[in-house]
Design a protein around this motif. Sequence first.
Motif, PDB file in Angstrom:
ATOM      1  N   ALA A 173      -9.383   5.927  -0.972  1.00 26.69           N
ATOM      2  CA  ALA A 173      -9.235   4.504  -1.274  1.00 26.69           C
ATOM      3  C   ALA A 173     -10.523   3.780  -0.924  1.00 26.69           C
ATOM      4  O   ALA A 173     -11.077   3.963   0.166  1.00 26.69           O
ATOM      5  N   VAL A 202     -10.221   6.549   3.683  1.00 33.46           N
ATOM      6  CA  VAL A 202     -10.705   5.231   3.283  1.00 33.46           C
ATOM      7  C   VAL A 202     -12.227   5.162   3.349  1.00 33.46           C
ATOM      8  O   VAL A 202     -12.844   5.639   4.305  1.00 33.46           O
ATOM      9  N   VAL A 216      -4.164   8.495   3.321  1.00 39.37           N
ATOM     10  CA  VAL A 216      -5.247   8.408   2.340  1.00 39.37           C
ATOM     11  C   VAL A 216      -6.559   8.076   3.050  1.00 39.37           C
ATOM     12  O   VAL A 216      -6.637   7.062   3.756  1.00 39.37           O
ATOM     13  N   VAL A 249       0.818  -1.216   0.000  1.00 38.84           N
ATOM     14  CA  VAL A 249       0.000   0.000   0.000  1.00 38.84           C
ATOM     15  C   VAL A 249       0.852   1.267   0.000  1.00 38.84           C
ATOM     16  O   VAL A 249       0.570   2.219  -0.736  1.00 38.84           O
ATOM     17  N   PHE A 252      -3.529   2.307   4.274  1.00 36.49           N
ATOM     18  CA  PHE A 252      -3.858   3.542   3.543  1.00 36.49           C
ATOM     19  C   PHE A 252      -3.930   4.727   4.498  1.00 36.49           C
ATOM     20  O   PHE A 252      -3.460   5.824   4.180  1.00 36.49           O
ATOM     21  N   ALA A 275       0.433   3.904  -2.873  1.00 34.77           N
ATOM     22  CA  ALA A 275      -0.125   5.230  -2.600  1.00 34.77           C
ATOM     23  C   ALA A 275       0.833   6.327  -3.055  1.00 34.77           C
ATOM     24  O   ALA A 275       0.404   7.363  -3.578  1.00 34.77           O
TER      25      ALA A 275
END
Length: 369
Positions: free
Chosen positions: A113, A134, A132, A101, A127, A105
Amino acid sequence: MTVATRIPPEAEAVPRTLRVAFAGGNGLPPEDSGGVQSSTDDLARRLLARGDAPAVLAPLYGQGVFGLRARARLKLAREPFAEDRHLGYPAFRTWFPAEAVGVFAHRTRPDVAVVQCRGSVPIARAFRAAGVPVVLYLRNVEFTELDGDPSRAGAAAYIANSRFTAATYREAFGIEAHVIPPTVDPSRFAVETDGSAVLFINPVAEKGLDRALSIAAACPEIPFLFVESWVLSPAARAALLRRIAPLPNVAFERRKADVRDAFRRARFLLAPGVWREAWGRVASEAQCSGLPVIGSDRGGLPEAIGPGGVVLSAEAPLADWVAEVRRLWSDPASHAALSAAARAHAARPEMDPDRQFATFRAILAQAAG
């Protein structure tokens, strides 16, 4: 809970382009196939058509011609995945998605994500560690596959593929999820049918293979067509063919690149599943062609069937299943009524692909911030 027919206000205008990562522990075509893969592919293609940038991180199985070539590319790669565009958008295949990941990323820089199915919790946490946001997509109720507590995955939002799935996660984890049924575009599935066989797709134990074989044996005057969906191993396929051999009214065919080839020959769909399936995508696909469904009451399958078929208890006597099969096969009036109901059920607002996508993208945009 938000359902697909109630589009959030922000769905009406989300101007900026989104970079969307899909990730999970389920493989991708041509190595793997099924409802998860079909739904993900539809969403990715819709994002592309809107001008967004989808990318998928998935496990590599490394089998078959495609898998062996991907393995070779992975050995030569300086990153923990092999990239391809076999599906029309970037797919990154790796041995261990959760471990890849961070690099994924950094390479794709997703705004959000969408994490789903096997290994969801560690993948979601990876993530989040990469900064990021989720959205956790709940597509089944096999909790052990998630590798952790989904309520502790750090998700900004949750999507469930049925009311059954949403209710199950609410009861088990206190999660409130938006409900968006699997996207089934009628233009990709509707065909004219000739009604020449009873169709049973995915002849495996979970989908009710034992019951389907018993029904076929009890109805020797009715032709049945069994079609592979989950790719069977050579041993599993040989075992299935041995069980079918004594039944001259049963034909078996390998997995179809286009399921419409099977739908064209169907009079109705048999779906006697014995596990808690979260939805039952094949029922929705079949109903686009006016094919009624005789299915079990397990999981979310009754939601998928609705008024466009007959729902029986998975434990109902064989005689009850045989009676319904014979009725729909030999009674034109009953078949016509359920066929019309199936088409109407497939066309209900909750299943409108554009409305579903607008809701889906609005949830993503809100999570991305």
